[in-house]
Design an enzyme around this catalytic site. Structure first.
Site, PDB file in Angstrom:
ATOM      1  N   GLY A  79      42.703  36.383  34.123  1.00 17.49           N
ATOM      2  CA  GLY A  79      44.257  36.917  33.990  1.00 17.49           C
ATOM      3  C   GLY A  79      45.111  36.134  35.152  1.00 17.49           C
ATOM      4  O   GLY A  79      46.291  36.073  34.995  1.00 17.49           O
ATOM      5  N   THR A  80      44.349  35.951  36.286  1.00 19.84           N
ATOM      6  CA  THR A  80      45.200  35.475  37.393  1.00 19.84           C
ATOM      7  C   THR A  80      45.734  34.248  37.207  1.00 19.84           C
ATOM      8  O   THR A  80      46.892  33.823  37.567  1.00 19.84           O
ATOM      9  CB  THR A  80      43.902  35.361  38.794  1.00 19.84           C
ATOM     10  OG1 THR A  80      43.593  36.800  39.140  1.00 19.84           O
ATOM     11  CG2 THR A  80      44.608  34.665  39.864  1.00 19.84           C
ATOM     12  N   CYS A 133      40.786  43.954  42.121  1.00 16.27           N
ATOM     13  CA  CYS A 133      40.365  42.579  42.628  1.00 16.27           C
ATOM     14  C   CYS A 133      40.002  42.633  43.929  1.00 16.27           C
ATOM     15  O   CYS A 133      40.115  41.361  44.552  1.00 16.27           O
ATOM     16  CB  CYS A 133      41.452  41.643  41.905  1.00 16.27           C
ATOM     17  SG  CYS A 133      41.515  41.898  40.114  1.00 16.27           S
ATOM     18  N   THR A 175      37.691  20.701  30.010  1.00 16.45           N
ATOM     19  CA  THR A 175      36.805  21.196  28.746  1.00 16.45           C
ATOM     20  C   THR A 175      36.739  22.606  28.461  1.00 16.45           C
ATOM     21  O   THR A 175      36.498  23.371  29.420  1.00 16.45           O
ATOM     22  CB  THR A 175      35.326  20.343  28.619  1.00 16.45           C
ATOM     23  OG1 THR A 175      35.588  19.181  28.938  1.00 16.45           O
ATOM     24  CG2 THR A 175      34.706  20.956  27.149  1.00 16.45           C
TER      25      THR A 175
END
Ligand code: PLP
Length: 371
Positions: free
Chosen positions: A73-74, A321, A233
């Site tokens: 999300g960051t 967080c 990738t």
């Protein structure tokens, strides 16, 4: 152990785990390869995009929006904000640090107030948009706050922002899988999500953007993955996990909402009935069904967290967080709480597997440490 810190990170859903393991068992898969394994990878990524769009109320293979996979999300939040440096960026005073931190680095960020209930002040947004001298504007307001669970009036925010020709981004990280996030109805232009908050593994997130937004600036460059917006990738197993987590969340959303709302009421009513020294933040406004931010009249969150941890209970102080350290929450400050008060805050966040028994045990333990 009683784990009540699901806004920090939650369990991988069993259906997700099964599918992720199946994908790992398929052997090496690089979606950029032209051989058949590569083609399998490409199909898996597409399936995952479709499940995400569907959870967001968009049609499968919808052409209006695209899904850009990220590591978190960051990263999704960083990608959107850093791409709009030459716009005036309007953010709320309670954004997650992955957005709020940009107030240090970008001059043209305008912070919009929240009221005492932690809800964005629409009048403040309207007048700041109206007085803006920028022709290009973007508003970024989170769908629901990670510390308090308070849900923002995003539909109204979109209406006001669009009236002033501003785009709208919403950090939907905490809302996904807990409440309905229909970006099509609400008319959000871009949204950030994170896998480990709703049943997928860690290390995967996504930015969902309208196709008409063509000024994104990649932060990770190299290969042409994700239409050159995020090189490297792809993390295929985790991306598949994010897709399945979205599919399962869509199927289970109503049941989850009712189940967690009932448990949260049990928790809050139980605590309030036996403690006159606590207060629930945002009790009178719409909140996520799983989140209670609790303030104590005199005990610091650190004292309470340590006492609870010694009894095998995991809860959090403030932001999900912030690596377990106690710190002063900019969210509670913005809501007008004093420093002394916000130092007493601790967050209890339930998961879809939390039980009545765990809630009752938590109440008992909480009362014992407060005797
Ligand atoms: N936005 C919100 C509202 C969050 O709660 C979090 C994490 O707690 C993030 C963004 C960052 O997500 P991630 O942990 O995937 O980087």
């Amino acid at each position: 152990m009683i784990y009540l810190d699901h806004n920090a990170t939650t369990d991988i859903h069993p259906q997700v785990l099964r599918k992720v393991n199946e994908v790992i068992d398929l052997g090496p898969i690089n979606p950029s390869s032209t051989h058949s394994n590569g083609q399998i990878g490409k199909r898996l990524l597409q399936e995952s995009r479709n499940y995400i769009l569907s959870l967001l109320g968009l049609r499968l293979n919808d052409n209006d929006y695209r899904v850009i996979f990220t590591s978190s999300g960051t990263e999704a939040n960083n990608l959107i904000i850093s791409s709009f440096k030459n716009y005036e960026i309007f953010i709320s005073a309670i954004e997650h640090s992955s957005i709020y931190i940009y107030t240090k680095y970008i001059k043209n960020i305008t912070v919009i107030k929240v009221n005492k209930q932690g809800v964005l002040d629409i009048n403040d947004l309207t007048s700041k948009l109206k007085n803006s001298s920028f022709s290009k504007k973007i508003v970024s307001v989170m769908f629901a706050n990670n510390e308090t669970g308070i849900i923002q009036p995003i539909k109204e925010i979109c209406k006001v922002a669009h009236r002033y020709r501003a785009l709208v981004h919403s950090d939907c990280v905490q809302a996904m899988g807990k409440v309905d996030v229909n970006i099509s109805n609400i008319k959000i232009d871009c949204a950030s999500i994170s896998g480990h908050k709703f049943g997928a593994p860690m290390g995967v997130g996504a930015l969902i953007v309208r196709n008409s937004i063509d000024n994104l600036i990649p932060q990770i460059i190299g290969g042409g993955q994700e239409r050159s917006l995020r090189a490297g990738t792809e993390n295929v197993p985790s991306i598949v996990g994010l897709g399945i987590a979205s599919k399962v969340a869509k199927d289970e959303l109503k049941d989850r909402f009712h189940y967690m709302s009932r448990l949260r009421s049990r928790l809050e009513n139980g605590l309030l009935a036996t403690n006159d020294s606590i207060e629930i933040v945002g009790a009178g406004v719409p909140r996520l069904p799983n989140t209670s931010l609790i303030l104590h009249s005199n005990k610091t969150s650190e004292t309470q967290l340590i006492a609870l941890d010694l009894r095998g209970v995991s809860v959090s102080s403030g932001s999900a967080c912030s690596s377990g350290t106690s710190y002063s929450s900019h969210v509670l400050l913005a809501m007008g709480y004093t420093k002394n008060k916000l130092d007493t805050a601790f967050r209890v966040s339930l998961g879809i597997g939390t039980t009545d028994k765990e809630i009752d045990k938590f109440i008992t333990i909480y009362n014992e440490i407060n005797e």
